[in-house]
Write a protein that holds these residues in place. Structure first.
Motif, PDB file in Angstrom:
ATOM      1  N   SER A 171      16.186  34.569  18.456  1.00 24.00           N
ATOM      2  CA  SER A 171      17.417  34.729  17.799  1.00 24.00           C
ATOM      3  C   SER A 171      17.148  34.104  16.215  1.00 24.00           C
ATOM      4  O   SER A 171      16.581  32.905  16.007  1.00 24.00           O
ATOM      5  CB  SER A 171      18.502  34.035  18.353  1.00 24.00           C
ATOM      6  N   GLY A 172      17.421  34.708  15.327  1.00 21.15           N
ATOM      7  CA  GLY A 172      17.117  34.005  13.879  1.00 21.15           C
ATOM      8  C   GLY A 172      15.582  34.200  13.495  1.00 21.15           C
ATOM      9  O   GLY A 172      15.317  33.651  12.672  1.00 21.15           O
ATOM     10  N   LYS A 173      14.685  34.838  14.239  1.00 21.07           N
ATOM     11  CA  LYS A 173      13.158  34.920  14.034  1.00 21.07           C
ATOM     12  C   LYS A 173      12.857  36.029  13.868  1.00 21.07           C
ATOM     13  O   LYS A 173      13.332  37.059  14.010  1.00 21.07           O
ATOM     14  CB  LYS A 173      12.703  34.066  15.237  1.00 21.07           C
ATOM     15  N   PRO A 198      11.644  27.029  27.579  1.00 23.43           N
ATOM     16  CA  PRO A 198      12.806  27.529  26.681  1.00 23.43           C
ATOM     17  C   PRO A 198      12.288  28.438  25.438  1.00 23.43           C
ATOM     18  O   PRO A 198      13.115  29.149  24.830  1.00 23.43           O
ATOM     19  CB  PRO A 198      13.513  26.196  26.425  1.00 23.43           C
ATOM     20  N   GLU A 199      11.412  27.847  24.920  1.00 19.26           N
ATOM     21  CA  GLU A 199      10.864  28.679  23.693  1.00 19.26           C
ATOM     22  C   GLU A 199      10.418  29.922  23.773  1.00 19.26           C
ATOM     23  O   GLU A 199      10.091  30.726  22.839  1.00 19.26           O
ATOM     24  CB  GLU A 199       9.851  27.850  22.937  1.00 19.26           C
ATOM     25  N   ASP A 200      10.361  30.425  25.099  1.00 21.50           N
ATOM     26  CA  ASP A 200      10.070  31.741  25.321  1.00 21.50           C
ATOM     27  C   ASP A 200      11.161  32.716  25.253  1.00 21.50           C
ATOM     28  O   ASP A 200      11.047  33.931  25.454  1.00 21.50           O
ATOM     29  CB  ASP A 200       9.274  32.015  26.782  1.00 21.50           C
ATOM     30  N   THR A 201      12.230  32.134  25.170  1.00 19.79           N
ATOM     31  CA  THR A 201      13.709  32.818  25.232  1.00 19.79           C
ATOM     32  C   THR A 201      13.637  33.957  24.010  1.00 19.79           C
ATOM     33  O   THR A 201      13.287  33.352  22.805  1.00 19.79           O
ATOM     34  CB  THR A 201      14.997  31.968  25.120  1.00 19.79           C
ATOM     35  N   ALA A 202      13.759  35.016  24.263  1.00 22.13           N
ATOM     36  CA  ALA A 202      13.734  35.839  22.852  1.00 22.13           C
ATOM     37  C   ALA A 202      14.152  37.476  23.734  1.00 22.13           C
ATOM     38  O   ALA A 202      14.161  37.547  24.951  1.00 22.13           O
ATOM     39  CB  ALA A 202      12.225  36.280  22.505  1.00 22.13           C
ATOM     40  N   VAL A 203      14.396  38.548  22.948  1.00 22.10           N
ATOM     41  CA  VAL A 203      14.288  39.899  23.361  1.00 22.10           C
ATOM     42  C   VAL A 203      12.830  40.269  23.159  1.00 22.10           C
ATOM     43  O   VAL A 203      12.172  40.124  22.427  1.00 22.10           O
ATOM     44  CB  VAL A 203      14.978  40.582  22.467  1.00 22.10           C
TER      45      VAL A 203
END
Length: 121
Positions: A41-43, A87-92
């Motif tokens: 998100s936002g990246k 948690p930093e792997d969270t993404a589409v």
């Protein structure tokens, strides 16, 4: 004519595992490189892993030793096994493929629609 369809995204706790799949279908003559990208998100969208037609692989540093990309050429499918999720792997997560319709030497790039991976702390 060609579709890439991802599956396997889910909500998982930190330290858990997921396996993503991406199936390419349609008028495909051959598939060259396949890859997984992700966008938090936002990246910006970033490359996670690639695999060539000869099964040579490459990974971004942050996933090395935790993620494994593989492919089944008979099924036009690429996988991403994700272990020790953070948690930093969270993404589409998006599937990408470079493929051809015939033996004319032209290749085309396709993207899947994405699958959400959420890692809770």
């Amino acid at each position: 004519q060609v579709q890439l369809v991802e599956s396997g995204g889910d909500l998982v706790q930190a330290g858990g595992s997921l396996r993503l799949s991406c199936v390419a279908s349609g008028s495909i003559f051959s598939i060259n490189a396949m890859a997984w990208y992700r966008q938090g998100s936002g990246k910006r969208r970033e490359l996670v892993a690639t695999i060539t037609s000869g099964d040579s692989t490459n990974y971004r540093d942050s996933v090395k030793g935790r993620f494994t990309i593989s492919r089944d050429n008979a099924k036009n499918t690429v996988y991403l096994q994700m272990n020790s999720l953070k948690p930093e792997d969270t993404a589409v997560y998006y599937c990408n493929a470079v493929l051809s319709y015939s033996d004319d030497g032209n290749f085309y790039e396709y993207w899947g629609q994405g699958t959400q991976v959420t890692v809770s702390s």
